[in-house]
Every structure is written in C-alpha cells, then in structure tokens.
Design a protein around this motif. Structure first.
Motif, PDB file in Angstrom:
ATOM      1  N   LYS A 199       7.212  53.158 -16.688  1.00 21.26           N
ATOM      2  CA  LYS A 199       8.211  52.733 -15.728  1.00 21.26           C
ATOM      3  C   LYS A 199       9.282  53.614 -15.478  1.00 21.26           C
ATOM      4  O   LYS A 199       9.647  53.666 -14.266  1.00 21.26           O
ATOM      5  CB  LYS A 199       8.585  51.580 -16.219  1.00 21.26           C
ATOM      6  CG  LYS A 199       7.705  50.268 -16.359  1.00 21.26           C
ATOM      7  CD  LYS A 199       8.471  49.033 -17.078  1.00 21.26           C
ATOM      8  CE  LYS A 199       7.419  47.759 -17.323  1.00 21.26           C
ATOM      9  NZ  LYS A 199       8.170  46.687 -17.927  1.00 21.26           N
ATOM     10  N   TYR A 200       9.608  54.405 -16.412  1.00 16.02           N
ATOM     11  CA  TYR A 200      10.663  55.350 -16.398  1.00 16.02           C
ATOM     12  C   TYR A 200      10.108  56.723 -15.450  1.00 16.02           C
ATOM     13  O   TYR A 200      10.886  57.213 -14.558  1.00 16.02           O
ATOM     14  CB  TYR A 200      11.021  55.848 -17.542  1.00 16.02           C
ATOM     15  CG  TYR A 200      12.257  55.092 -18.070  1.00 16.02           C
ATOM     16  CD1 TYR A 200      13.307  54.898 -17.483  1.00 16.02           C
ATOM     17  CD2 TYR A 200      11.875  54.290 -19.320  1.00 16.02           C
ATOM     18  CE1 TYR A 200      14.577  54.169 -18.042  1.00 16.02           C
ATOM     19  CE2 TYR A 200      13.022  53.559 -19.931  1.00 16.02           C
ATOM     20  CZ  TYR A 200      14.338  53.491 -19.351  1.00 16.02           C
ATOM     21  OH  TYR A 200      15.102  52.648 -19.711  1.00 16.02           O
ATOM     22  N   ASP A 201       8.877  56.750 -15.588  1.00 16.89           N
ATOM     23  CA  ASP A 201       8.137  57.866 -14.920  1.00 16.89           C
ATOM     24  C   ASP A 201       8.187  57.499 -13.373  1.00 16.89           C
ATOM     25  O   ASP A 201       8.328  58.548 -12.519  1.00 16.89           O
ATOM     26  CB  ASP A 201       6.778  58.090 -15.505  1.00 16.89           C
ATOM     27  CG  ASP A 201       6.227  59.335 -15.038  1.00 16.89           C
ATOM     28  OD1 ASP A 201       7.062  60.351 -15.250  1.00 16.89           O
ATOM     29  OD2 ASP A 201       5.008  59.661 -14.981  1.00 16.89           O
ATOM     30  N   ARG A 233      15.005  58.851  -8.233  1.00 15.29           N
ATOM     31  CA  ARG A 233      15.440  59.896  -8.422  1.00 15.29           C
ATOM     32  C   ARG A 233      17.024  60.116  -7.837  1.00 15.29           C
ATOM     33  O   ARG A 233      17.937  61.028  -8.044  1.00 15.29           O
ATOM     34  CB  ARG A 233      14.569  61.262  -7.973  1.00 15.29           C
ATOM     35  CG  ARG A 233      13.409  61.451  -8.687  1.00 15.29           C
ATOM     36  CD  ARG A 233      12.615  62.440  -8.009  1.00 15.29           C
ATOM     37  NE  ARG A 233      11.382  62.808  -8.689  1.00 15.29           N
ATOM     38  CZ  ARG A 233      11.397  63.625  -9.836  1.00 15.29           C
ATOM     39  NH1 ARG A 233      12.457  64.188 -10.540  1.00 15.29           N
ATOM     40  NH2 ARG A 233      10.084  63.686 -10.404  1.00 15.29           N
ATOM     41  N   GLU A 234      17.324  58.757  -7.407  1.00 14.47           N
ATOM     42  CA  GLU A 234      18.607  58.935  -7.018  1.00 14.47           C
ATOM     43  C   GLU A 234      19.831  58.616  -7.968  1.00 14.47           C
ATOM     44  O   GLU A 234      20.850  59.010  -7.557  1.00 14.47           O
ATOM     45  CB  GLU A 234      18.883  57.653  -6.076  1.00 14.47           C
ATOM     46  CG  GLU A 234      18.004  57.501  -4.777  1.00 14.47           C
ATOM     47  CD  GLU A 234      18.048  56.311  -3.575  1.00 14.47           C
ATOM     48  OE1 GLU A 234      18.798  55.578  -4.257  1.00 14.47           O
ATOM     49  OE2 GLU A 234      17.345  56.308  -2.784  1.00 14.47           O
ATOM     50  N   LYS A 235      19.477  58.451  -9.164  1.00 12.84           N
ATOM     51  CA  LYS A 235      20.450  58.345 -10.036  1.00 12.84           C
ATOM     52  C   LYS A 235      19.912  58.715 -11.679  1.00 12.84           C
ATOM     53  O   LYS A 235      18.700  58.743 -11.669  1.00 12.84           O
ATOM     54  CB  LYS A 235      21.188  56.836 -10.397  1.00 12.84           C
ATOM     55  CG  LYS A 235      20.107  55.841 -10.647  1.00 12.84           C
ATOM     56  CD  LYS A 235      20.775  54.507 -10.454  1.00 12.84           C
ATOM     57  CE  LYS A 235      19.768  53.169 -10.463  1.00 12.84           C
ATOM     58  NZ  LYS A 235      20.578  52.170 -10.299  1.00 12.84           N
ATOM     59  N   PRO A 236      20.432  59.028 -12.554  1.00  9.66           N
ATOM     60  CA  PRO A 236      20.006  59.575 -13.799  1.00  9.66           C
ATOM     61  C   PRO A 236      19.299  58.304 -14.466  1.00  9.66           C
ATOM     62  O   PRO A 236      19.475  57.169 -14.401  1.00  9.66           O
ATOM     63  CB  PRO A 236      21.285  59.915 -14.666  1.00  9.66           C
ATOM     64  CG  PRO A 236      22.318  59.993 -13.683  1.00  9.66           C
ATOM     65  CD  PRO A 236      21.976  59.212 -12.509  1.00  9.66           C
ATOM     66  N   ARG A 237      18.249  58.788 -15.246  1.00 11.33           N
ATOM     67  CA  ARG A 237      17.466  57.931 -16.109  1.00 11.33           C
ATOM     68  C   ARG A 237      18.072  57.700 -17.273  1.00 11.33           C
ATOM     69  O   ARG A 237      18.383  58.740 -18.041  1.00 11.33           O
ATOM     70  CB  ARG A 237      16.086  58.248 -16.264  1.00 11.33           C
ATOM     71  CG  ARG A 237      15.136  58.226 -15.174  1.00 11.33           C
ATOM     72  CD  ARG A 237      13.660  58.630 -15.272  1.00 11.33           C
ATOM     73  NE  ARG A 237      13.491  59.930 -15.800  1.00 11.33           N
ATOM     74  CZ  ARG A 237      12.268  60.445 -16.163  1.00 11.33           C
ATOM     75  NH1 ARG A 237      11.263  59.685 -15.699  1.00 11.33           N
ATOM     76  NH2 ARG A 237      12.228  61.479 -16.497  1.00 11.33           N
ATOM     77  N   ILE A 238      18.518  56.524 -17.822  1.00 10.22           N
ATOM     78  CA  ILE A 238      19.190  56.465 -19.213  1.00 10.22           C
ATOM     79  C   ILE A 238      18.142  55.648 -19.876  1.00 10.22           C
ATOM     80  O   ILE A 238      17.935  54.561 -19.825  1.00 10.22           O
ATOM     81  CB  ILE A 238      20.689  55.615 -19.000  1.00 10.22           C
ATOM     82  CG1 ILE A 238      21.456  56.343 -17.932  1.00 10.22           C
ATOM     83  CG2 ILE A 238      21.224  55.417 -20.128  1.00 10.22           C
ATOM     84  CD1 ILE A 238      22.663  55.357 -17.529  1.00 10.22           C
TER      85      ILE A 238
END
Length: 298
Positions: free
Chosen positions: A90-92, A96-101
């Motif tokens: 899911k994170y993949d 890309r508009e905001k950081p993945r935390i």
C-alpha cells in the motif's frame, strides 16, 4: 525459571524470529528491497516504546500542527506497522505529493537496505526496558492475548534472550537488548538517523518537537510548535487513539495509550526480579554508549 513461559496467541516464526501473526512469510525478504523515497520518514521502535506517539509527532510536524491536514493524512495512510500484511505494498502505491510516514518494529537486518545508503530518514525511539515489560504485559493481558496472564510468568520469558522456540513466544520482535543495541551501536552517527528516548520526549516534549522538525528539515514557527505540542499531548493522544480487537466474536475497543509515565515498572517488579534484571542488563550494556541514554525513573 519456569519450564514453559506463556505463549503469545497468534504469532509467526520466520527464520527463527518471532513476528506477530499479521506478518507474512515473505514480508521480511520483501522489505529489504522496499524502494525508499528521499522524503520517506520511518518511525522505528521496539514495541511499546512510544511508537504511535512518535508517529503522531512526525505527522503533526509535517502538517505544521494543522488539525484538518493531520486528519486527512491519518485517513489516507495505511493503518498499522509497515510489516503487517500487505501494508508495504500500500505504501508502495502511496501518493508522492507528501511524505510517507511509516512506523515499524523490524530488526536491523530486515530494514530496507536503501536506508543504510542514506535514503529517507529514521526517527528511532527507545524506552527503558523495565517500563516496556510492564506495558507489554498489560497490553497483552487486557486483550486476552496470553494463555497464562501471570506477571511472574511473563517476566521469565521477557528475561530470555534466545527467544526462538515456540514455547518462548511471549515477547515479539526478539530481545530488547539485541534490537536496540544493533541499531544504536552501528547507526547513531548516521545523518539520516535521529535517536531519541521516550523519557526525553516526556521530560522535554517541546524540545523534542523542535529537534524532530529540524531533523526532518521542516522548521516550525513558534506558533506551530505550540500547536504540535498541544495536538500530541498525552491526554489528547489517549482520547484519539483507540484500537479495536475482535474477542470471542465481540468487538472491543481499547486505548492504545495507557499511563504514559516513566517508572511504572515499580508497580510490578519485585526486589528480586529487579536485581535479576539489572544483573543481565548491566552485563550486556557494559561498555555500550547506549547505557548512558537509558533512564529508568525521573
């Protein structure tokens, strides 16, 4: 020592390492090759070390304390740890508009390899292992996740460092000493790692907000620092972070946060248990730079 420490209900043993049942057999291998983005933020901890609190600190910093943006980010981010089920997939596919935390409890040999090449950033939070033991025991006991709910039985298993065999599975993610030492001793000076302690976060909440925001290259105004501090106070976090479990066909909701204090281990450890623990801890920590960072009471 008890012959058979209690068993955590629902585990998966992969290559001799104890994972929660939500971790699939091929997940550790897949995570090693997980592709890192430059603005990725990993909140990495041993369980019960303030993981959800740290993640909310990062989320609020990224959103500059704006409650609406925080809510939107919370709703769009996949739930749970990176290693659970197919969360990494899911994170993949995450925007890309905001950081993945991403929060995780994976040991050093499973963390995506690109992190050690300097990609992304890691906020690593440590907590004293005595308080973790009591927190872990309460977490499991309250949710009926133990076959034997006695504190003494859990304590025996928690002391073990060879947490391999199925009858020793009361402590997930291995031993606290192995987990934290392997990260701290080898990566504390890496530019993309920031090591904090739970105790630091309790004693100097505002100071840690500023340190994290600087580490993430997201400096905040004084006003926004105060917003983040207020949003991530323990009282606010406890109300906003329940978690649901299905138990005997009934859905029950529990707070993720319990007391959030330093020194709660004194409510459970006997004098003899404390002496045994200290003997093992002091032997393993001798000569380690980590020893000076861990505090057991304030």
């Amino acid at each position: 020592m008890a012959d058979k420490p209690n068993t955590f209900l629902g585990v998966n043993v992969i290559n001799g390492f104890t994972w929660p049942r939500h971790v699939l057999d091929d997940t550790p291998e897949k995570l090693q090759s997980f592709q890192i983005r430059d603005d990725d933020v990993f909140v990495l901890t041993y369980p019960k070390s303030g993981t959800n609190w740290a993640r909310e600190l990062v989320r609020n910093i990224v959103c500059e304390g704006n409650k609406e943006k925080v809510k939107e980010d919370y709703e769009s981010n996949p739930p749970g740890q990176l290693e659970f089920a197919d969360n990494w997939k899911k994170y993949d596919n995450f925007s890309r508009e905001k950081p993945r935390i991403m929060m995780s409890h994976v040991p050093v040999d499973v963390l995506p390899k690109q992190i050690f090449e300097g990609k992304g950033k890691v906020l690593f939070v440590m907590r004293n292992p005595k308080d973790i033991a009591v927190s872990f025991w309460n977490f499991k006991k309250d949710r009926k996740l133990l076959e034997d709910e006695k504190w003494d039985t859990f304590f025996e298993a928690y002391l073990r460092s060879d947490n391999i065999y199925i009858y020793l599975l009361s402590v997930l993610y291995g031993n606290w000493l192995d987990f934290n030492l392997s990260y701290y001793e080898h990566h504390r000076n890496k530019k993309n790692f920031l090591f904090l302690t739970y105790e630091e976060m309790k004693l100097d909440h505002k100071g840690c907000v500023i340190r994290i925001s600087d580490f993430l290259s997201r400096p905040l105004s004084e006003e926004n620092v105060e917003k983040v501090v207020q949003n991530t106070s323990f009282s606010n976090m406890k109300v906003k972070n329940p978690i649901s479990f299905q138990m005997k066909g009934e859905i029950r909701t529990f707070p993720l946060l319990r007391k959030g204090v330093v020194g709660d281990w004194k409510t459970r450890f006997t004098v003899a248990q404390n002496e045994r623990f200290d003997a093992i801890y002091n032997q393993r920590m001798e000569g380690s730079a980590l020893a000076k960072q861990i505090i057991f009471e304030t």
